[in-house]
Design a protein around this motif. Sequence first.
Motif, PDB file in Angstrom:
ATOM      1  N   PRO A 340      32.585  62.401  22.459  1.00 33.43           N
ATOM      2  CA  PRO A 340      32.309  61.547  23.634  1.00 33.43           C
ATOM      3  C   PRO A 340      33.402  61.625  24.702  1.00 33.43           C
ATOM      4  N   ALA A 341      34.677  61.661  24.284  1.00 37.64           N
ATOM      5  CA  ALA A 341      35.754  61.724  25.270  1.00 37.64           C
ATOM      6  C   ALA A 341      35.694  63.015  26.066  1.00 37.64           C
ATOM      7  N   VAL A 342      35.413  64.141  25.417  1.00 35.29           N
ATOM      8  CA  VAL A 342      35.304  65.427  26.104  1.00 35.29           C
ATOM      9  C   VAL A 342      34.063  65.440  26.986  1.00 35.29           C
ATOM     10  N   ASP A 343      32.964  64.881  26.490  1.00 38.16           N
ATOM     11  CA  ASP A 343      31.717  64.829  27.245  1.00 38.16           C
ATOM     12  C   ASP A 343      31.905  64.059  28.549  1.00 38.16           C
ATOM     13  N   LEU A 344      32.526  62.878  28.455  1.00 33.44           N
ATOM     14  CA  LEU A 344      32.757  62.058  29.646  1.00 33.44           C
ATOM     15  C   LEU A 344      33.778  62.712  30.580  1.00 33.44           C
ATOM     16  N   SER A 345      34.844  63.274  30.009  1.00 35.27           N
ATOM     17  CA  SER A 345      35.883  63.888  30.840  1.00 35.27           C
ATOM     18  C   SER A 345      35.349  65.079  31.607  1.00 35.27           C
ATOM     19  N   ALA A 346      34.507  65.894  30.972  1.00 38.88           N
ATOM     20  CA  ALA A 346      33.932  67.048  31.660  1.00 38.88           C
ATOM     21  C   ALA A 346      33.094  66.607  32.860  1.00 38.88           C
ATOM     22  N   TYR A 347      32.295  65.584  32.688  1.00 37.61           N
ATOM     23  CA  TYR A 347      31.485  65.086  33.805  1.00 37.61           C
ATOM     24  C   TYR A 347      32.384  64.575  34.935  1.00 37.61           C
ATOM     25  N   ARG A 348      33.413  63.782  34.592  1.00 40.02           N
ATOM     26  CA  ARG A 348      34.275  63.210  35.621  1.00 40.02           C
ATOM     27  C   ARG A 348      35.068  64.297  36.361  1.00 40.02           C
ATOM     28  N   ILE A 349      35.478  65.333  35.657  1.00 37.22           N
ATOM     29  CA  ILE A 349      36.232  66.409  36.306  1.00 37.22           C
ATOM     30  C   ILE A 349      35.353  67.124  37.320  1.00 37.22           C
ATOM     31  N   VAL A 350      34.123  67.456  36.928  1.00 32.43           N
ATOM     32  CA  VAL A 350      33.207  68.095  37.871  1.00 32.43           C
ATOM     33  C   VAL A 350      32.908  67.164  39.042  1.00 32.43           C
ATOM     34  N   GLN A 351      32.713  65.899  38.747  1.00 30.38           N
ATOM     35  CA  GLN A 351      32.411  64.936  39.801  1.00 30.38           C
ATOM     36  C   GLN A 351      33.558  64.846  40.811  1.00 30.38           C
ATOM     37  N   GLU A 352      34.781  64.750  40.337  1.00 31.08           N
ATOM     38  CA  GLU A 352      35.930  64.628  41.233  1.00 31.08           C
ATOM     39  C   GLU A 352      36.173  65.926  41.995  1.00 31.08           C
ATOM     40  N   ALA A 353      35.985  67.071  41.317  1.00 35.60           N
ATOM     41  CA  ALA A 353      36.175  68.353  41.996  1.00 35.60           C
ATOM     42  C   ALA A 353      35.170  68.522  43.136  1.00 35.60           C
ATOM     43  N   LEU A 354      33.918  68.163  42.896  1.00 41.35           N
ATOM     44  CA  LEU A 354      32.917  68.265  43.967  1.00 41.35           C
ATOM     45  C   LEU A 354      33.232  67.296  45.104  1.00 41.35           C
ATOM     46  N   ALA A 355      33.711  66.105  44.753  1.00 44.65           N
ATOM     47  CA  ALA A 355      34.078  65.144  45.801  1.00 44.65           C
ATOM     48  C   ALA A 355      35.233  65.673  46.644  1.00 44.65           C
TER      49      ALA A 355
END
Length: 448
Positions: A340-355
């Motif tokens: 779960p920690a890796v799953d959530l972190s991967a989403y947040r990293i992509v989200q912040e990079a796109l932002a």
Amino acid sequence: MPTSSPAGPLPPADGLLSAARRNLRELAHELSHVSHPSTPLLAGAPKLWQRLLPYVVVLALAATFIPVTITVLADDYGVSGALAGALGVAQAAPLLMLAHRPLQAWWIIFPADVAGALVLLGRPAAQHGVWPWTPPVIVAYLFLLLAVGLRETRRTVIGVWLVTGAAGALLHLISPDRSDGSALLLTILGAVVLVIGGAVRERGVAQRRLAEQETISEAERSHRTLLEERTRIARELHDVVAHHMSVITVQADSAPYRISGLPKAAEEEFTAIAAAARESLGEMRRLLSVLRSDGTEGDRAPQPGLDRLQQLVEATVRAGLPAQLALSTELRSWPGGVPPAVDLSAYRIVQEALANVVRHAPGARTQILVAPDKGHLLVLVVNGPAATRASPLETSGTGHGLVGMRERVRLTGGTLDTGPLPDGGFRVAARMPLPPPTAPVAPPTSPA
């Protein structure tokens, strides 16, 4: 009866005397103690020639004023060669100290100038002689006062000026017929030079203090950003961990009802597991309750993961950013699932990079890759330069994005690599460990 003024009673005479003595003691202390270390002027300059400039200036001053002073004393005032040489060296050689010890130089030059005025007093008055201060003495003394104003405190500068003016006034009273106004001229010009030097010094002090405050503020902002990102990550992980702890509690509580024929010891063990899980969940909620100060429903919403990356990229494309996602299908059937920690972190990293791409490089073509790589989850976001020459939405950020990525990756035990590309784009690469795949257990074979 004691007299009083309209503004109130007059202070007693002994009080005025004690205040005067105290001020004189403080003034004497300021004149006898330097207010700065013996570091040369411009010692902190970034360039070598700037650091060497004060030494060049004082060498030029000493090389100029020593022979000029000796020549003026010997030729214009008729002072003997030996005495003129001694006075010239005493009055001009300490100029070499202006770069690092101007106040000590003043303690040598000022008595030498007074001694020179007394020596000239015993000589016949020159036809065009200036007294009590000779022209070389006036010019060299102004350079000395400028150095004092640049290095010493305001109280010391005022003390130097008062002593200089008092000495000039006293010499004028000794021989008013020979005094031609040079004492008053040095007092006036000295005040102007000291004011200029003091203003430059105080401006430099103010700039240094401002730079120190900016450095402290930047460090505080970085620390605050780090704490905010850690708080945000802790909130999200609290939701993930709380979900799993709740599942453990429910499974342990319902095990005796779902599994028939359990021995008494097994039922007690499941009861203990449920109680321990319930207690741990309560402790974690109490520990992290301070992180939910806003109490919004968004904090209790299910946290996103890799299954929502496609929706995130599609929303970004609709916002005008050409982005492509390559999501490996191996992750769906990864043995043991993505933590779960890796799953959530991967989403947040992509989200912040796109932002970040939207804010700093609007319209830039962006490639996203999420795939397993040698036992790790690789999250790669690469964007090119901005599509147009239009100004970005933001020229400087708060630093939350990269700090949050770094904290998330470090939390999972992975690594993060970010930086600009030669073509003007930017690259974000994160590697987070995945659980090792386990070989499937073969079903037991029935006996023949």
